[in-house]
Design a protein around this motif. Structure first.
Motif, PDB file in Angstrom:
ATOM      1  N   THR A  19      48.474  79.037  17.806  1.00 57.19           N
ATOM      2  CA  THR A  19      47.244  78.801  17.054  1.00 57.19           C
ATOM      3  C   THR A  19      45.989  79.081  17.870  1.00 57.19           C
ATOM      4  OG1 THR A  19      47.270  76.430  17.593  1.00 57.19           O
ATOM      5  CG2 THR A  19      48.346  77.110  15.535  1.00 57.19           C
ATOM      6  N   SER A  20      46.128  79.252  19.195  1.00 58.02           N
ATOM      7  CA  SER A  20      44.952  79.574  20.004  1.00 58.02           C
ATOM      8  C   SER A  20      44.511  81.017  19.800  1.00 58.02           C
ATOM      9  CB  SER A  20      45.214  79.303  21.490  1.00 58.02           C
ATOM     10  OG  SER A  20      46.172  80.197  22.013  1.00 58.02           O
ATOM     11  N   ALA A  86      42.539  83.495  28.232  1.00 57.46           N
ATOM     12  CA  ALA A  86      42.070  82.258  27.619  1.00 57.46           C
ATOM     13  C   ALA A  86      41.188  81.485  28.594  1.00 57.46           C
ATOM     14  CB  ALA A  86      43.252  81.407  27.170  1.00 57.46           C
ATOM     15  N   ASP A  87      41.553  81.460  29.895  1.00 57.74           N
ATOM     16  CA  ASP A  87      40.741  80.772  30.889  1.00 57.74           C
ATOM     17  C   ASP A  87      39.354  81.397  30.986  1.00 57.74           C
ATOM     18  OD1 ASP A  87      42.708  78.975  31.496  1.00 57.74           O
ATOM     19  OD2 ASP A  87      43.363  79.990  33.326  1.00 57.74           O
ATOM     20  N   ALA A 104      49.500  75.400  30.793  1.00 55.34           N
ATOM     21  CA  ALA A 104      50.072  74.655  29.677  1.00 55.34           C
ATOM     22  C   ALA A 104      50.078  73.171  29.992  1.00 55.34           C
ATOM     23  CB  ALA A 104      51.498  75.120  29.411  1.00 55.34           C
ATOM     24  N   PHE A 105      49.424  72.396  29.169  1.00 55.78           N
ATOM     25  CA  PHE A 105      49.470  70.946  29.315  1.00 55.78           C
ATOM     26  C   PHE A 105      50.864  70.425  28.985  1.00 55.78           C
ATOM     27  CE2 PHE A 105      48.617  66.620  27.605  1.00 55.78           C
ATOM     28  CZ  PHE A 105      48.173  66.052  28.778  1.00 55.78           C
ATOM     29  N   ASN A 128      49.450  75.531  20.950  1.00 53.70           N
ATOM     30  CA  ASN A 128      48.304  76.014  21.707  1.00 53.70           C
ATOM     31  C   ASN A 128      48.385  75.386  23.093  1.00 53.70           C
ATOM     32  OD1 ASN A 128      46.324  73.678  21.994  1.00 53.70           O
ATOM     33  ND2 ASN A 128      46.596  73.680  19.773  1.00 53.70           N
ATOM     34  N   PRO A 129      47.569  75.790  24.054  1.00 58.52           N
ATOM     35  CA  PRO A 129      47.739  75.286  25.421  1.00 58.52           C
ATOM     36  C   PRO A 129      47.603  73.772  25.578  1.00 58.52           C
ATOM     37  CG  PRO A 129      46.404  77.256  25.450  1.00 58.52           C
ATOM     38  CD  PRO A 129      46.575  76.875  24.000  1.00 58.52           C
ATOM     39  N   PHE A 130      46.950  73.088  24.638  1.00 58.77           N
ATOM     40  CA  PHE A 130      46.707  71.663  24.809  1.00 58.77           C
ATOM     41  C   PHE A 130      47.250  70.804  23.674  1.00 58.77           C
ATOM     42  CE2 PHE A 130      43.467  73.924  27.211  1.00 58.77           C
ATOM     43  CZ  PHE A 130      43.750  73.422  28.474  1.00 58.77           C
ATOM     44  N   GLY A 131      48.105  71.363  22.847  1.00 57.36           N
ATOM     45  CA  GLY A 131      48.664  70.573  21.773  1.00 57.36           C
ATOM     46  C   GLY A 131      49.688  71.360  20.969  1.00 57.36           C
TER      47      GLY A 131
END
Length: 138
Positions: A19-20, A86-87, A104-105, A128-131
């Motif tokens: 989704t990112s 992304a960063d 990745a969290f 996504n990277p945080f969820g």
């Protein structure tokens, strides 16, 4: 395999949407484990990777006595491969963190669910990277 046998098999499929970026997540490794009863031992039963459309359609039919299934997704490897652009984009935003400790969290996502004999279970993962979010699809 007869159509009678196929009709009574319990099966699992999945797909992942990143989704990112609003695209399918390709080449994500996953493992399928099964157990019989809530206190049973987990047994690895299959493994695969998502295709170009983010789908995994080649998981084996489940053993007859399966009551619970676990899908383990290797999200860290996938997200790390996508982290650099992304960063850079995140750092351009005012409220973005300046330093990230990882691409990745959630380095892995494990989804456990109960199954009934003869049913098909499609389990989409929105990542996504945080969820992440998951639901029973159709």
């Amino acid at each position: 395999m007869s159509s009678e046998t196929a009709r009574h098999e319990t099966s699992v499929s999945t797909h992942i949407l990143d989704t990112s970026v609003g695209r399918p997540a390709e080449n994500v490794a996953l493992t399928l484990s099964v157990r019989s009863g809530p206190g049973g031992d987990w047994n690895t039963y299959g493994a695969s990777k998502t295709d170009a459309d983010g789908r995994c359609k080649d998981l084996p039919a489940l053993p007859e006595d399966t009551t619970h299934v676990r899908l383990d997704f290797d999200t860290e490897t996938y997200l790390a491969s996508k982290a650099a652009p992304a960063d850079q984009q995140a750092e351009e935003q005012q409220d973005a963190p300046r330093v990230r400790d990882s691409g990745a969290f959630f380095p892995e996502v494990a989804i456990t669910f109960a199954v009934q004999p003869g049913e098909h279970y499609h389990v989409p993962l929105l990542l996504n990277p945080f969820g992440y979010s998951v639901y029973r699809g159709s």
